[in-house]
Design an enzyme around this catalytic site. Structure first.
Site: not given
Ligand code: NAD
Ligand code: ZN
Length: 254
Positions: A117, A219-220
């Protein structure tokens, strides 16, 4: 299912670690589905992450991405990023395929990282595509909710846009091709911190499973998986570290 992910890791030739926003959550980077705080609370992230949003209000959209970029600059890799980098020392080949737009895998020491992405750190001109360099300093953290006028392209004066893939856009062809290839080739596929609803990335675990790989989700928050897949319920850092211990013991060279 005859074996555990830890046992399969010991025998694996090629491991793919597929990460979503949850892998960076413990570094303090909010996922899209987390409650936003402060002034950004008024906005729906999914509505800011489109080219229509950028064209309608470039300063609002750029302000949001600058806020996120600075959050990432201030953040540190967490135990999950570090465990993934350490896992690479135990197996012949490890590829990280991430949906994340931060650089925390690289900063933890992972070398083979595919960004499906894009990246917050590779902005480009919205009109001619020329890459634009932003300062790599976290000193000037923008206030949350603030509008910031995007920089202008040095070649055509167009607005500079974030280097991330927005909703409704195609994934970079080379990254997607490489991600698909490793998913179909690996023998263990670990899917960490992704809700599996953002396509086409969410296809990758299914492709790996289809080719006979051991697939485990970390995943939690529990969700349904098929009887052929494993679910390790807990935060990414805890689960990755215990998987590493179970598979290889405490020492990197044991
Ligand atoms: P996502 O769809 O990947 O969902 C986040 C997941 O992480 C959920 O299932 C949640 O239960 C889980 N989660 C929360 N805390 C956790 C932990 N400590 N350990 C393991 N799992 C955990 O992501 P999204 O937030 O819905 O975002 C959608 C899109 O935007 C994706 O491409 C995503 O990667 C991107 N995005 C990227 C970042 C980043 O680069 N850090 C931040 C926000 C969104
Ligand atoms: Zn330009």
């Amino acid at each position: 299912m005859t074996s555990t992910p830890a046992l399969q890791l010991r025998k694996a030739q090629h491991v793919v670690v597929f990460t979503g926003a949850g892998a960076s959550a413990e570094s303090g980077i909010p996922t899209f589905r987390d409650e936003l705080t402060g002034l950004w609370e008024r906005f729906d992230p999914a509505q800011l992450a489109t080219s229509e949003a950028f064209r309608a209000d470039p300063s609002l959209c750029w302000g949001w991405y600058e806020w996120r970029r600075h959050k990432v600059l201030q953040a540190q890799p967490n135990g999950a990023h570090l465990a993934i980098a350490e896992l690479a020392m135990h197996v012949p080949k490890l590829t990280v395929v991430t949906q994340n737009v931060d650089d925390l895998h690289e900063r933890a020491g992972s070398q083979d990282v595919i960004h499906l992405h894009g990246s917050l750190h590779s902005p480009r001109c919205i009109d001619c595509g020329l890459a634009h360099t932003l300062p790599l300093t976290s000193e000037a953290q923008p206030e949350d909710g603030s509008r910031i006028e995007p920089p202008r392209c040095s070649a055509c004066d167009g607005y500079v846009r974030p280097g991330v893939v927005w909703f409704g856009e195609m994934l970079p062809e080379d990254a997607w091709g490489a991600g698909l290839a490793v998913a179909q080739e690996c023998d263990v596929f670990l899917s960490i911190g992704t809700s599996g609803v953002v396509y086409p990335a969410a296809e990758l675990p299914l492709r790996a499973l289809g080719q006979g790989a051991t697939v485990a989700h970390i995943n939690p928050v529990r969700f349904d998986v098929s009887s052929q897949e494993h679910f390790l319920e807990g935060p990414a850092s805890v689960m990755m570290q215990s998987l590493l211990r179970e598979a290889f013991g405490n020492h990197p060279d044991s």
